[in-house]
Design a protein around this motif. Structure first.
Motif, PDB file in Angstrom:
ATOM      1  N   GLN A   1       0.750  -1.407  -0.139  1.00 22.78           N
ATOM      2  CA  GLN A   1      -0.106   0.174  -0.470  1.00 22.78           C
ATOM      3  C   GLN A   1       0.945   1.476  -0.213  1.00 22.78           C
ATOM      4  OE1 GLN A   1      -2.849  -1.794   2.949  1.00 22.78           O
ATOM      5  NE2 GLN A   1      -4.030  -0.360   2.799  1.00 22.78           N
ATOM      6  N   ARG A   2       1.469   1.610  -0.773  1.00 20.81           N
ATOM      7  CA  ARG A   2       1.577   2.963  -1.250  1.00 20.81           C
ATOM      8  C   ARG A   2       0.866   4.066  -0.757  1.00 20.81           C
ATOM      9  NH1 ARG A   2       6.498   3.212  -4.891  1.00 20.81           N
ATOM     10  NH2 ARG A   2       7.362   1.144  -5.283  1.00 20.81           N
ATOM     11  N   GLY A   3       1.803   5.239  -0.215  1.00 16.79           N
ATOM     12  CA  GLY A   3       0.505   6.522   0.391  1.00 16.79           C
ATOM     13  C   GLY A   3       0.688   6.639   1.679  1.00 16.79           C
ATOM     14  N   ARG A   4       0.670   4.906   2.254  1.00 19.37           N
ATOM     15  CA  ARG A   4       0.276   4.673   3.788  1.00 19.37           C
ATOM     16  C   ARG A   4       0.965   5.310   4.708  1.00 19.37           C
ATOM     17  NH1 ARG A   4      -2.982  -0.374   6.128  1.00 19.37           N
ATOM     18  NH2 ARG A   4      -3.493   0.798   8.405  1.00 19.37           N
ATOM     19  N   LEU A   5       0.793   5.921   5.672  1.00 18.72           N
ATOM     20  CA  LEU A   5       2.023   5.787   6.613  1.00 18.72           C
ATOM     21  C   LEU A   5       2.893   4.283   7.222  1.00 18.72           C
ATOM     22  CD1 LEU A   5       0.668   8.727   9.094  1.00 18.72           C
ATOM     23  CD2 LEU A   5       1.913   9.317   7.511  1.00 18.72           C
ATOM     24  N   ARG A   6       3.664   4.949   7.229  1.00 16.25           N
ATOM     25  CA  ARG A   6       4.555   3.926   8.365  1.00 16.25           C
ATOM     26  C   ARG A   6       4.953   4.045   9.212  1.00 16.25           C
ATOM     27  NH1 ARG A   6       8.141   2.084   3.170  1.00 16.25           N
ATOM     28  NH2 ARG A   6       6.251   0.538   2.008  1.00 16.25           N
ATOM     29  N   GLU A   7       4.768   5.053  10.292  1.00 19.02           N
ATOM     30  CA  GLU A   7       4.399   5.122  11.702  1.00 19.02           C
ATOM     31  C   GLU A   7       3.469   6.348  11.896  1.00 19.02           C
ATOM     32  OE1 GLU A   7       4.725   8.385  12.400  1.00 19.02           O
ATOM     33  OE2 GLU A   7       5.188   9.944  10.540  1.00 19.02           O
ATOM     34  N   HIS A   8       2.907   6.184  12.893  1.00 22.13           N
ATOM     35  CA  HIS A   8       2.585   6.808  13.971  1.00 22.13           C
ATOM     36  C   HIS A   8       2.361   7.324  14.737  1.00 22.13           C
ATOM     37  CE1 HIS A   8      -1.341   4.309  15.074  1.00 22.13           C
ATOM     38  NE2 HIS A   8       0.009   3.389  14.906  1.00 22.13           N
ATOM     39  N   PHE A   9       1.913   7.268  15.637  1.00 18.82           N
ATOM     40  CA  PHE A   9       1.986   7.800  17.486  1.00 18.82           C
ATOM     41  C   PHE A   9       1.149   7.277  18.378  1.00 18.82           C
ATOM     42  CE2 PHE A   9       4.774  10.843  15.916  1.00 18.82           C
ATOM     43  CZ  PHE A   9       6.029  10.536  16.878  1.00 18.82           C
ATOM     44  N   GLN A  10       0.661   6.934  19.073  1.00 23.07           N
ATOM     45  CA  GLN A  10      -0.119   5.343  19.741  1.00 23.07           C
ATOM     46  C   GLN A  10      -0.324   6.397  21.404  1.00 23.07           C
ATOM     47  OE1 GLN A  10      -1.011   1.757  20.310  1.00 23.07           O
ATOM     48  NE2 GLN A  10      -2.293   2.125  18.715  1.00 23.07           N
ATOM     49  N   TRP A  11      -1.457   6.096  21.967  1.00 27.28           N
ATOM     50  CA  TRP A  11      -1.592   6.812  23.205  1.00 27.28           C
ATOM     51  C   TRP A  11      -2.009   5.146  24.087  1.00 27.28           C
ATOM     52  CZ3 TRP A  11      -6.936   8.541  26.104  1.00 27.28           C
ATOM     53  CH2 TRP A  11      -6.385   9.437  27.597  1.00 27.28           C
ATOM     54  N   ASN A  12      -1.124   4.472  24.504  1.00 29.65           N
ATOM     55  CA  ASN A  12      -1.750   3.758  24.909  1.00 29.65           C
ATOM     56  C   ASN A  12      -1.981   3.436  26.649  1.00 29.65           C
ATOM     57  OD1 ASN A  12      -0.520   0.672  23.277  1.00 29.65           O
ATOM     58  ND2 ASN A  12       0.156   2.234  22.323  1.00 29.65           N
ATOM     59  N   VAL A  13      -2.869   2.735  26.613  1.00 34.94           N
ATOM     60  CA  VAL A  13      -3.224   3.088  27.897  1.00 34.94           C
ATOM     61  C   VAL A  13      -3.407   1.502  28.481  1.00 34.94           C
ATOM     62  CG1 VAL A  13      -4.857   3.968  30.627  1.00 34.94           C
ATOM     63  CG2 VAL A  13      -4.249   5.264  28.428  1.00 34.94           C
ATOM     64  N   ASP A  14      -3.232   1.300  29.793  1.00 35.37           N
ATOM     65  CA  ASP A  14      -3.592  -0.360  30.315  1.00 35.37           C
ATOM     66  C   ASP A  14      -3.795  -0.538  31.997  1.00 35.37           C
ATOM     67  OD1 ASP A  14      -2.589  -2.140  28.025  1.00 35.37           O
ATOM     68  OD2 ASP A  14      -1.772  -0.449  28.270  1.00 35.37           O
ATOM     69  N   ILE A  15      -4.190  -1.070  32.469  1.00 38.73           N
ATOM     70  CA  ILE A  15      -4.433  -1.502  33.400  1.00 38.73           C
ATOM     71  C   ILE A  15      -3.974  -2.938  33.719  1.00 38.73           C
ATOM     72  CG2 ILE A  15      -5.998  -2.045  35.445  1.00 38.73           C
ATOM     73  CD1 ILE A  15      -7.630   0.905  34.900  1.00 38.73           C
ATOM     74  N   VAL A  16      -3.698  -3.145  35.167  1.00 39.54           N
ATOM     75  CA  VAL A  16      -2.788  -4.499  34.783  1.00 39.54           C
ATOM     76  C   VAL A  16      -3.150  -5.253  36.571  1.00 39.54           C
ATOM     77  CG1 VAL A  16      -1.019  -6.887  35.750  1.00 39.54           C
ATOM     78  CG2 VAL A  16      -1.255  -5.160  32.792  1.00 39.54           C
ATOM     79  N   GLY A  17      -3.500  -6.594  36.567  1.00 38.05           N
ATOM     80  CA  GLY A  17      -3.777  -7.062  37.905  1.00 38.05           C
ATOM     81  C   GLY A  17      -5.536  -6.828  38.866  1.00 38.05           C
ATOM     82  N   GLU A  18      -6.228  -6.514  37.649  1.00 36.81           N
ATOM     83  CA  GLU A  18      -7.481  -6.082  38.241  1.00 36.81           C
ATOM     84  C   GLU A  18      -8.381  -6.750  36.972  1.00 36.81           C
ATOM     85  OE1 GLU A  18      -8.958  -4.969  41.198  1.00 36.81           O
ATOM     86  OE2 GLU A  18     -10.562  -6.461  39.742  1.00 36.81           O
ATOM     87  N   GLU A  19      -9.571  -8.045  37.368  1.00 33.96           N
ATOM     88  CA  GLU A  19     -10.055  -8.505  36.502  1.00 33.96           C
ATOM     89  C   GLU A  19     -11.324  -8.194  36.723  1.00 33.96           C
ATOM     90  OE1 GLU A  19     -10.542 -11.962  38.931  1.00 33.96           O
ATOM     91  OE2 GLU A  19      -9.025 -13.563  37.754  1.00 33.96           O
TER      92      GLU A  19
ATOM     93  N   GLY B   1      -8.785  -4.035  24.521  1.00 33.39           N
ATOM     94  CA  GLY B   1     -10.175  -4.724  25.586  1.00 33.39           C
ATOM     95  C   GLY B   1      -8.913  -5.381  26.854  1.00 33.39           C
ATOM     96  N   ARG B   2      -9.442  -7.074  26.732  1.00 34.97           N
ATOM     97  CA  ARG B   2      -9.117  -7.209  28.019  1.00 34.97           C
ATOM     98  C   ARG B   2      -7.986  -8.042  27.655  1.00 34.97           C
ATOM     99  NH1 ARG B   2      -9.383  -8.313  33.393  1.00 34.97           N
ATOM    100  NH2 ARG B   2     -10.647  -6.027  33.581  1.00 34.97           N
ATOM    101  N   TYR B   3      -6.818  -8.537  28.379  1.00 33.24           N
ATOM    102  CA  TYR B   3      -6.131  -9.667  27.545  1.00 33.24           C
ATOM    103  C   TYR B   3      -5.110  -9.996  28.642  1.00 33.24           C
ATOM    104  CZ  TYR B   3      -2.576  -5.621  27.984  1.00 33.24           C
ATOM    105  OH  TYR B   3      -1.938  -4.037  28.615  1.00 33.24           O
ATOM    106  N   ASP B   4      -5.845 -10.740  29.433  1.00 26.78           N
ATOM    107  CA  ASP B   4      -5.868 -11.461  30.485  1.00 26.78           C
ATOM    108  C   ASP B   4      -4.470 -12.666  30.619  1.00 26.78           C
ATOM    109  OD1 ASP B   4      -7.134 -10.111  31.864  1.00 26.78           O
ATOM    110  OD2 ASP B   4      -9.039 -12.073  32.247  1.00 26.78           O
ATOM    111  N   THR B   5      -4.360 -13.358  29.077  1.00 27.92           N
ATOM    112  CA  THR B   5      -3.493 -14.400  29.245  1.00 27.92           C
ATOM    113  C   THR B   5      -1.910 -13.579  28.859  1.00 27.92           C
ATOM    114  OG1 THR B   5      -3.995 -15.077  27.115  1.00 27.92           O
ATOM    115  CG2 THR B   5      -5.216 -15.723  28.905  1.00 27.92           C
ATOM    116  N   LEU B   6      -2.185 -12.755  27.911  1.00 31.28           N
ATOM    117  CA  LEU B   6      -0.615 -12.420  27.630  1.00 31.28           C
ATOM    118  C   LEU B   6       0.665 -12.160  28.428  1.00 31.28           C
ATOM    119  CD1 LEU B   6       0.431 -11.247  24.778  1.00 31.28           C
ATOM    120  CD2 LEU B   6      -0.105  -8.818  25.281  1.00 31.28           C
ATOM    121  N   LEU B   7       0.376 -11.414  29.562  1.00 29.47           N
ATOM    122  CA  LEU B   7       1.522 -11.209  30.144  1.00 29.47           C
ATOM    123  C   LEU B   7       2.168 -12.732  30.637  1.00 29.47           C
ATOM    124  CD1 LEU B   7       0.418  -8.677  30.824  1.00 29.47           C
ATOM    125  CD2 LEU B   7       1.983  -8.227  33.042  1.00 29.47           C
TER     126      LEU B   7
END
Lengths: 424, 424
Positions: free
Chosen positions: B114-132, B297-303
């Motif tokens: 895909q030409r013309g498409r960006l190859r970089e961007h900035f992304q705000w990442n917010v996460d909580i760990v330890g709460e079901e 979303g929730r990713y309870d097994t990734l860690l």
């Protein structure tokens, strides 16, 4: 179970480390703002030839370069100046001169030999384009010092060591250095004080092609050191008077700015990069314990080389690593996290709903608010509030909901105040 | 004369573009602060296997990876979650739970097609760990919405579309999707509304191995759409009631937070990444003009997979590109630069020295100050002051130096005030 770690030479910034980095960035941005510099940024990845074309040999040897999936030779940026020159060049016509820009890029280098050394760092880059006079040189030195002062450093902590390649060129030509060997001579001189004189003498002879008499004369120049001593010995040499007068004007301006105590002439400051053309400087801790905190200078021909636009330019880079070491050494790294304005503790399930409503309202007013995301005893919640640096704690139980009044407790003083729930 | 440009898909941020980026970052940081999240960062370059091990197929296909000079397989980070999981895993024991962290990384991808498409961007990442519990899911949705509200967006502009993989898993198993084909089924369903139903049907049959009756049942589930309709049709299916109740609790909490109008159930939200295990969501503009603004979303097994530490976790990423397009579309991108507090104009050489002294003092008091770096006529200096957005202009001439008084002119109103030079 896979166990991963970061690549060698790359830092993880846990919140405490990030807070220190943010403290430094914040001083950089505040100093730049006070001096009317505007922030820009470029890509962390650039075409390899942006660097191989014009930067010094040292930079190119340490490039973090590779061939991308499209067969393109690319490099993680080792310094910001080529990107800056490319960007300014592309819009030179429409930008108001002098251009006053700054940036805080992450820079990369790859050295196979030195293990344990960082392969990335952040660097504050400040540049002025379109101004030939030494007032611009003074301006960039001043903004660098403003940031250091904002971080709590003083004249007793740091010193700007400064020279001028135009003056040194006149003196070196006079000493018999061939015009096409000036860069080789600078490269040898750059090591003065860091390696044995014998080694430098050898490099001047073999790499810069100097005879013994010329080498002696070069060493004489650097032993004189002081501007006044150079003036006494060489003012009559062709072109030297003009260069000395220019430096004198620079120092007068720096004095006007109240920064005279920070800046000293030092002919051994030549800077490794090939593209410098005028005043060059480095900032060091006075005790000489750390590597340079900052380095920069004038590069009046680089823009033309990179972008075809002929404009005088100058600037500096100040890295985060040595600066952080110096701040830590002086006890100038702030401790402790930001904490939060409010911690709302709920007694039961019904009060958790009230807490959510109140938290949303307080947050929309700009307060930082935490509460437990799961049911917990009041004691556990108060412990959590304390651990997370809450400045005020409010306990909401059935009585509080009934009466519509809560007690706001200031954690620092223990002072308590009754407040209506809907006025919180 | 070499002419350079940035690599395809990489952005230059000139000061005006940077100001827009800073405006977005500032809303992200302010929302995170209000919710008590702490900022962290990791390296932009990681070992390749950090991504190939655990991320979805789509991410890995688009990796910006290469072999470094030391023969190591590395990749520019395509997403932050693996770095986050690695960092949390390494210090899981000493970090207070729930961990509430955020970051604003620059992310990279390489697509040959895909030409013309960006190859970089900035992304705000917010996460909580330890709460079901779902209170944590509500918390991350709420902080995402807080940032959008800070940027001027409302319920009329954006909507959170949300589902739960646990519920969908129960329903898909009931429809006859084999347990080991759930990911293939999600991947096909993820395209609903974007590609023809015929294509999805074919993928469900060939890639997820479903018979025609199962495919019909899958389509029935997605046509029902509303949570209440699913409840009516499937509540008695094994495990479904529990999942419906959990979602109901989530929506109750979101209502308590005053965000009910922003959030809607949508079973077609499945998210491309393999590692999600619970509630998943995306934020869109209501008119459906732009791609998703945010997804998580929730990713309870990734860690556990990345670091061997078993902790429930959840979070989201919000990119700068689509968000900026939406803000521009709604006229919510602030115009104009920051300007400066003072522009000091000097009549002659002697006054230039006075200007430097006054500028230094004003700057050390926190004002932003500009003056001409070269001698210029007063008219040219006033024009420069105007072009650079100076809020106050002071002209210093011989009379002002003699009397010790200057006139401070407010550029917005034209109001003038006489001030003693040393009190400026």
């Amino acid at each position: 179970m896979a166990q991963h770690s970061s690549l060698p030479g790359f830092r993880d910034f846990y919140p405490r480390d990030f807070a220190t980095r943010a403290h430094i960035f914040s001083a950089w941005r505040e100093a730049a703002r006070r001096f009317g510099f505007e922030e820009y940024d470029g890509p962390p990845l650039e075409a390899l030839e942006l660097y191989t074309d014009k930067s010094g040999e040292e930079i190119v040897r340490q490039l973090y370069n590779f061939v991308d999936k499209g067969g393109r030779e690319v490099a993680l940026r080792p310094e910001m100046t080529p990107t800056f020159a490319r960007m300014v060049g592309a819009r030179a016509g429409e930008l108001r001169k002098p251009i006053r820009w700054f940036s805080i890029p992450q820079l990369f280098r790859y050295e196979r030999t030195q293990r344990g050394r960082l392969r990335e760092h952040f660097q504050w880059n400040v540049d002025i384009v379109g101004e030939e006079g030494v007032a611009a040189d003074a301006e960039v030195v001043a903004v660098a010092l403003e940031a250091l002062c904002l971080l709590g450093l003083t004249e007793a902590d740091v010193v700007v060591r400064l020279s001028d390649r135009r003056l040194m060129e006149r003196l070196l030509l006079h000493a018999g250095v061939p015009a096409d060997q000036l860069m080789a001579a600078y490269a040898a001189i750059d090591k003065l004080g860091r390696v044995e004189e014998r080694v430098i003498r050898e490099r001047l002879e073999t790499e810069a092609g100097l005879g013994p008499a010329s080498v002696d004369e070069v060493f004489r120049i650097f032993r004189l050191g002081e501007l006044s001593a150079l003036e006494g010995a060489y003012r009559e040499v062709e072109g030297v008077a003009e260069e000395l007068d220019r430096l004198a004007e620079f120092f007068r301006i720096v004095d006007d700015m109240g920064l005279g105590g920070f800046v000293t002439f030092d002919p051994t400051i030549v800077r490794g990069l090939a593209y410098y053309t005028g005043i060059v400087f480095e900032i060091f801790d006075r005790q000489g314990v750390f590597r340079a905190i900052c380095g920069g200078g004038r590069y009046d021909t680089l823009l033309e080389a990179v972008s075809g636009v002929s404009l005088p330019a100058l600037g500096f880079g100040m890295g985060d690593v040595v600066l952080k070491e110096l701040l830590a050494d002086r006890g100038l790294v702030p401790e402790g996290g930001a904490g939060v304005d409010f911690y709302l503790a709920a007694v039961g399930e019904e009060e958790r709903r009230v807490v959510r409503r109140v938290a949303s309202r307080l947050r929309s007013q700009g307060y930082s608010v935490l509460y437990s995301l799961r049911p917990a005893g009041v004691r556990a919640q108060l412990k959590d509030a304390d651990a997370r640096g809450a400045r005020r704690v409010v306990v909401v139980g059935p009585d509080e909901v009934r009466s519509g009044e809560v007690v706001v407790r200031e954690m620092a003083t223990g002072a308590e105040e009754r407040v209506r729930l809907e006025e919180l």
